[in-house]
Design an enzyme around this catalytic site. Structure first.
Site, PDB file in Angstrom:
ATOM      1  N   HIS A  19      42.195  35.015  44.600  1.00  0.00           N
ATOM      2  CA  HIS A  19      43.270  34.655  43.649  1.00  0.00           C
ATOM      3  C   HIS A  19      43.506  33.151  43.763  1.00  0.00           C
ATOM      4  O   HIS A  19      42.580  32.373  43.602  1.00  0.00           O
ATOM      5  CB  HIS A  19      44.487  35.533  43.977  1.00  0.00           C
ATOM      6  CG  HIS A  19      45.612  35.484  43.003  1.00  0.00           C
ATOM      7  ND1 HIS A  19      45.498  35.001  41.725  1.00  0.00           N
ATOM      8  CD2 HIS A  19      46.921  35.888  43.118  1.00  0.00           C
ATOM      9  CE1 HIS A  19      46.661  35.093  41.101  1.00  0.00           C
ATOM     10  NE2 HIS A  19      47.548  35.622  41.928  1.00  0.00           N
ATOM     11  N   HIS A  59      36.635  36.127  36.103  1.00  0.00           N
ATOM     12  CA  HIS A  59      38.050  36.435  35.953  1.00  0.00           C
ATOM     13  C   HIS A  59      38.189  37.858  35.470  1.00  0.00           C
ATOM     14  O   HIS A  59      37.369  38.323  34.681  1.00  0.00           O
ATOM     15  CB  HIS A  59      38.694  35.472  34.938  1.00  0.00           C
ATOM     16  CG  HIS A  59      40.165  35.409  35.058  1.00  0.00           C
ATOM     17  ND1 HIS A  59      40.993  36.322  34.463  1.00  0.00           N
ATOM     18  CD2 HIS A  59      40.966  34.558  35.741  1.00  0.00           C
ATOM     19  CE1 HIS A  59      42.235  36.020  34.756  1.00  0.00           C
ATOM     20  NE2 HIS A  59      42.258  34.963  35.542  1.00  0.00           N
ATOM     21  N   ASP A  99      40.520  27.490  38.641  1.00  0.00           N
ATOM     22  CA  ASP A  99      40.375  26.894  39.969  1.00  0.00           C
ATOM     23  C   ASP A  99      39.073  26.140  40.170  1.00  0.00           C
ATOM     24  O   ASP A  99      38.891  25.499  41.198  1.00  0.00           O
ATOM     25  CB  ASP A  99      40.502  27.988  41.033  1.00  0.00           C
ATOM     26  CG  ASP A  99      41.930  28.449  41.166  1.00  0.00           C
ATOM     27  OD1 ASP A  99      42.807  27.594  40.987  1.00  0.00           O
ATOM     28  OD2 ASP A  99      42.158  29.631  41.431  1.00  0.00           O
TER      29      ASP A  99
END
Ligand code: ACO
Length: 452
Positions: free
Chosen positions: A291, A330, A386
């Site tokens: 995460h 994702h 990210d």
């Protein structure tokens, strides 16, 4: 639960295809239970059936009834929400209806926080009051400083952050009054206001530097940068490019509907625990490498790869299933993460000032190969938020293990907006999933000396 259990499907269809009060044709799912031959019609609303409607599907009166089995909530909506919309196939992200690129271009983090919380953009007067309220809650109780002093010199900043946010609960017993709108809003001011201060104290603690107090005349991100980097100078000179870049990064991370940590926030909040402990739980979920911890992992991965010419070799390991390409893939996005696109533009502005981060070349090469490789194309794996954020944070001078803390500051507004929505939602109850028990049936206790 509507009683739709017994009649043959045809007759019910005929009967129920009349009006739904407003003259609409009700949408229903026709289910045949091959165990009993019975047919059921389950109402469809907003593209969902209610799992509780499955319970009427039984083989006998003693039967508990049918349940859905959905580990990791792959296809289960846990709430109705008006906060954030994502279309993962099209790569769309909107907060309260506003596209993320427009907010990143024109808004500020605190305005977005207001939008998430209240549902509308603020008037000038409302914004002034909102900023004032948050600014006036940036200070931490002096005992929190002592509390943080007790962490080891090399404590991970996320461990410190999680514990400190939880510890704040002991300073604000009024936070337990979660059904009182005024008390809730006070905690929201406190949490949004104090998160940068806690994050900065985590950073300073690691460095053995004295904590810097917040300054009320600075912007949200300007004050944060000052609490991080101020040394002996009377006033820290904030670079407006970095201040704005951080604000944009915070906007991009502010909310993301029912992700892992938000689900934790709602779940803990559903027991009516106070928002400090609920947010400590949410931040703990964020810490995980799958995460929010992925931004730290991406940097470690890029450093490990070391140079552009080693990228092909690394990709081989990923395709063999030995490694994961961190910052890729994702649960919801099966297209380019719209946030990753904006982050790439922000990176250019930051690098103009700080000089290009050499890890960017490795990241671009990884992206280039991955976007053309059948392994990634087939699985629809694209860079997520990210993949590039860490490279910018590093260029701004943040150490790798502080990246997830930055994410947590930004996500605070989303967690709180979702928590508040959950508390206001009459459909919600204490979160408590069912299980499919596959263990032993009843058996007799065996004394230790009789065990094989
Ligand atoms: N690298 C290599 N293969 C991957 C990756 C990856 N990063 N992500 C998914 N896959 C593969 C899986 O091995 C699986 O392959 P298979 O069908 O052959 O078994 C397939 O793609 C589907 O992956 P799942 O793990 O089932 O997808 P899920 O939705 O459960 O996981 C997750 C999503 C956790 C984000 C995953 O893509 C991942 O681990 N990514 C790397 C970590 C990361 O960047 N996390 C940040 C996400 S954004 C955020 O939380 C802020």
């Amino acid at each position: 639960m509507p009683d739709l259990t017994t009649m043959p499907a045809e007759s019910k269809t005929g009967q129920q295809q009349g009006t739904m009060g407003g003259g609409e044709t009700p949408e229903r799912l026709l289910v045949t239970d091959t165990r009993t031959g019975k047919e059921y019609q389950l109402p469809i609303s907003d593209g969902t059936i209610k799992s509780m409607d499955l319970r009427q599907i039984k083989v006998s009166d003693q039967d508990f009834g049918l349940m859905g089995y959905d580990p990791a909530f792959m296809n289960t909506a846990s709430c109705r929400s008006k906060v954030t919309f994502i279309d993962g196939d099209k790569g769309i992200l909107r907060y309260r209806g506003y596209p993320i690129d427009q907010l990143a271009e024109s808004s500020s983090y605190l305005e977005v926080a207001y939008l998430l919380m209240h549902g509308e953009l603020p008037s000038s007067a409302a914004m002034k009051e909102w900023e004032r309220n948050i600014t006036f809650h940036t200070m931490l109780h002096e005992n929190i400083k002592k509390f943080m002093d007790s962490f080891n010199y090399d404590a991970h900043p996320m461990g410190m952050l999680v514990s400190t946010v939880g510890a704040l609960s002991t300073f604000y017993p009024d936070a337990r009054d979660v059904h009182n709108a005024e008390a809730r809003m006070l905690q929201i001011f406190r949490l949004i206001g104090k998160m940068p201060t806690i994050a900065a104290y985590c950073y300073r603690h690691r460095r053995g530097l004295p904590y810097v107090y917040p300054e009320n005349d600075l912007s949200y991100t300007g004050n944060f940068l000052s609490m991080i980097y101020k040394m002996a100078e009377p006033k820290y000179q904030i670079d407006p490019v970095l201040e704005r870049a951080l604000d944009v990064l915070f906007i991009l991370h502010a909310d993301h509907e029912q992700n892992c940590s938000t689900n934790v926030m709602r779940s803990i909040g559903s027991s009516f625990a106070d928002p400090f402990v609920a947010m400590a739980g949410a931040a703990a979920a964020l810490y995980g490498p799958l995460h929010g911890g992925a931004n730290e992992e991406v940097l470690l991965m890029l450093n490990e790869i070391g140079s552009k010419d080693k990228v092909g070799e690394f990709i081989k390991h990923v395709k063999n299933g030995e490694r994961r390409l961190m910052g890729f893939g994702h649960r919801v996005y099966k297209n380019y993460d719209p946030r990753a696109k904006i982050i790439k533009q922000t990176a250019d502005q930051v690098f103009e000032l700080t000089g290009r981060n050499k890890l960017l070349d490795i990241a671009l090469e990884l992206e280039h190969i991955a976007l053309e490789d059948e392994y990634f194309v087939k699985r629809r794996l694209y860079p997520n938020v990210d993949f590039y954020s860490g490279i910018i944070y590093q260029a701004m001078g943040f150490p790798t293990d502080a990246f997830t803390v930055l994410f947590a500051i930004a996500r605070t507004s989303g967690w709180l907006a979702q928590w508040q929505e959950m508390l206001m939602d009459a459909d919600q109850k204490i979160a408590r999933p069912r299980q499919v028990y596959l263990g032993y049936d009843e058996r007799y206790y065996v004394p230790r000396d009789k065990r094989p």
